[in-house]
Structures are given as structure tokens and as C-alpha cells.
Design a protein around this motif. Sequence first.
Motif, PDB file in Angstrom:
ATOM      1  N   GLN A 155      -6.784   2.760   9.961  1.00  0.00           N
ATOM      2  CA  GLN A 155      -6.024   1.981  10.929  1.00  0.00           C
ATOM      3  C   GLN A 155      -4.940   2.860  11.552  1.00  0.00           C
ATOM      4  O   GLN A 155      -4.116   3.436  10.855  1.00  0.00           O
ATOM      5  N   PHE A 203      -8.168  -6.558   0.713  1.00  0.00           N
ATOM      6  CA  PHE A 203      -7.652  -5.230   1.004  1.00  0.00           C
ATOM      7  C   PHE A 203      -6.560  -4.795   0.034  1.00  0.00           C
ATOM      8  O   PHE A 203      -5.797  -5.613  -0.486  1.00  0.00           O
ATOM      9  N   GLY A 204      -6.491  -3.483  -0.169  1.00  0.00           N
ATOM     10  CA  GLY A 204      -5.390  -2.884  -0.885  1.00  0.00           C
ATOM     11  C   GLY A 204      -4.211  -2.638   0.034  1.00  0.00           C
ATOM     12  O   GLY A 204      -4.290  -2.923   1.237  1.00  0.00           O
ATOM     13  N   PRO A 205      -3.130  -2.069  -0.507  1.00  0.00           N
ATOM     14  CA  PRO A 205      -1.920  -1.859   0.280  1.00  0.00           C
ATOM     15  C   PRO A 205      -2.000  -0.673   1.236  1.00  0.00           C
ATOM     16  O   PRO A 205      -1.148  -0.511   2.102  1.00  0.00           O
ATOM     17  N   GLY A 206      -3.037   0.165   1.071  1.00  0.00           N
ATOM     18  CA  GLY A 206      -3.219   1.283   1.977  1.00  0.00           C
ATOM     19  C   GLY A 206      -2.517   2.557   1.533  1.00  0.00           C
ATOM     20  O   GLY A 206      -1.583   2.535   0.726  1.00  0.00           O
ATOM     21  N   GLY A 232       3.391  -1.461   7.046  1.00  0.00           N
ATOM     22  CA  GLY A 232       3.242  -0.589   5.890  1.00  0.00           C
ATOM     23  C   GLY A 232       2.423  -1.168   4.756  1.00  0.00           C
ATOM     24  O   GLY A 232       2.336  -0.558   3.680  1.00  0.00           O
ATOM     25  N   GLU A 233       1.804  -2.319   4.971  1.00  0.00           N
ATOM     26  CA  GLU A 233       1.007  -2.966   3.925  1.00  0.00           C
ATOM     27  C   GLU A 233      -0.417  -3.209   4.416  1.00  0.00           C
ATOM     28  O   GLU A 233      -0.698  -3.107   5.607  1.00  0.00           O
ATOM     29  N   GLY A 234      -1.297  -3.544   3.478  1.00  0.00           N
ATOM     30  CA  GLY A 234      -2.657  -3.871   3.863  1.00  0.00           C
ATOM     31  C   GLY A 234      -2.776  -5.308   4.339  1.00  0.00           C
ATOM     32  O   GLY A 234      -1.895  -6.131   4.073  1.00  0.00           O
ATOM     33  N   PRO A 235      -3.851  -5.649   5.043  1.00  0.00           N
ATOM     34  CA  PRO A 235      -4.066  -7.033   5.493  1.00  0.00           C
ATOM     35  C   PRO A 235      -4.238  -7.973   4.293  1.00  0.00           C
ATOM     36  O   PRO A 235      -4.923  -7.631   3.336  1.00  0.00           O
ATOM     37  N   LEU A 263      -7.237   2.320   4.446  1.00  0.00           N
ATOM     38  CA  LEU A 263      -7.314   1.063   3.707  1.00  0.00           C
ATOM     39  C   LEU A 263      -8.605   0.978   2.926  1.00  0.00           C
ATOM     40  O   LEU A 263      -9.664   1.357   3.412  1.00  0.00           O
ATOM     41  N   MET A 310      -3.279   4.995   8.580  1.00  0.00           N
ATOM     42  CA  MET A 310      -3.282   4.249   7.325  1.00  0.00           C
ATOM     43  C   MET A 310      -4.735   4.145   6.872  1.00  0.00           C
ATOM     44  O   MET A 310      -5.597   3.710   7.647  1.00  0.00           O
ATOM     45  N   ARG A 369       0.574   5.829  -2.127  1.00  0.00           N
ATOM     46  CA  ARG A 369       0.892   4.930  -1.017  1.00  0.00           C
ATOM     47  C   ARG A 369       1.243   5.716   0.236  1.00  0.00           C
ATOM     48  O   ARG A 369       1.009   5.262   1.351  1.00  0.00           O
TER      49      ARG A 369
END
Lengths: 116, 112
Positions: free
Chosen positions: A37, A107-110, B40-43, A91, A89, A9
Motif C-alpha cells: 500500500q 490484516f496485520g498492522p503492516g 500507520g495501521e492495517g485495515p 501488509l 506499507m 513494524r
Amino acid sequence: DTGVSQDPRHKITKRGQNVTFRCDPISEHNRLYWYRQTLGQGPEFLTYFQNEAQLEKSRLLSDRFSAERPKGSFSTLEIQRTEQGDSAMYLCASSWKRDRRTDTQYFGPGTRLTVL
Amino acid sequence: TQLLEQSPQFLSIQEGENLTVYCNSSSVFSSLQWYRQEPGEGPVLLVTVVTGGEVKKLKRLTFQFGDARKDSSLHITAAQPGDTGLYLCAGAIIGSARQLTFGSGTQLTVLP
């Protein structure tokens, strides 16, 4: 129903080091995408796989970047000789080719990369 | 050149107010998605619209796709603090393979 997962992460590295990120898509999805991003911007497309074939690459994807999707399941994105400008980030998204019009990407959490 | 213009960029409102976010382009989209993203999260996907003129409702959120499939809007009724976040529109431009083109986002803050 597990979503898209990404690992790690967070990654902090020194300039010039190599880093590798992993993405596990939703299990029945045959398409996988990587985006980048930066702060205050929307995601920008990097590359796209259909099954194991890499079908599209953005001009943003310099020769220091390489992505693979062996066996059409998980994918890895490697950045060689990292630069401070690579901090962003990263993604991953996946989708299922249902038809040409509704190719919704999830999408994942990145992975947050910081290059010192 | 930004292919997808999203406005406003920032929006701060009081709880209970209504708001509309706009997404405009000169390109035609085969489909358009709205996402919401937390720091801090994805879309996270909110909705996909496909047909020109289509209207979709998700509780207090109403999404509209323009007749010519070049623009879209997101309307929130009676905003709540839990609606705070970054709202992103993203479209698949006809003829540009499968990647999504994103707007730069609207940062919404709903004050209690």
C-alpha cells in the motif's frame, strides 16, 4: 485470540540493501496474502499462499521480491537490492477456507518500509 | 483502470450528520468487504457481504450489497469524531483467484 502479527513494524534501509519481513497469520488460517500500500491508495495484491504452496503472484512482484511460507505457518517477504520505489506499507492478511464465497481476509498492522 | 471506484475520495462533516460512501464496479464480486484503516495501521474488517441485495447493520453503520453484486454502499448515521478514518471497500472478483481488489478509499473526517 491473537490476530495477524507482522515484524518489524518499521524498517528504514539504504538503497541496494536487502530486507526481510515476517508475518504470523491467525493460527487456524490456511491462506496467507501479501499486499503493498502506497500513500493515498488502497492495498494492492502481491502474492497468495494456501498452506505452503504459493498459488498466485502479481505482476507487481518483480524478481527482486521473493516470498516463502515454509511448513504453512509464518511467511517471509524478502526484497533484494531495494529501490526508493519500494517504499510502502507491506501488509499481510490471512483467511480460512470456509467456502468459496466467504473468504474474509484479516490484516496485520503492516510493516512500513522506507528506502533512503 | 481502477476496477473498484470508491466515492467520495474525501469527506469532512460535522458531528451528528449522516453520510454515504459508494463503491462501484463493472465486475461481479463473490463477496465484498468494508475495512477501516487508521494511519500507520492495517485495515480492520467491518463487514463482509455475500448475497446480492444483502443489508447488514453494525450499530450506526449500514452496509448494502447491490442486487447484481457489482456495487456496495456504507451509510453512517449521526457520525461521531471516533468514526474518523480511511474507509476501504474490497472485493473478490469472480474468476480472479483469491486476492482482494481494493478501492482507493474514502478519507472521512468528523469534526466535533
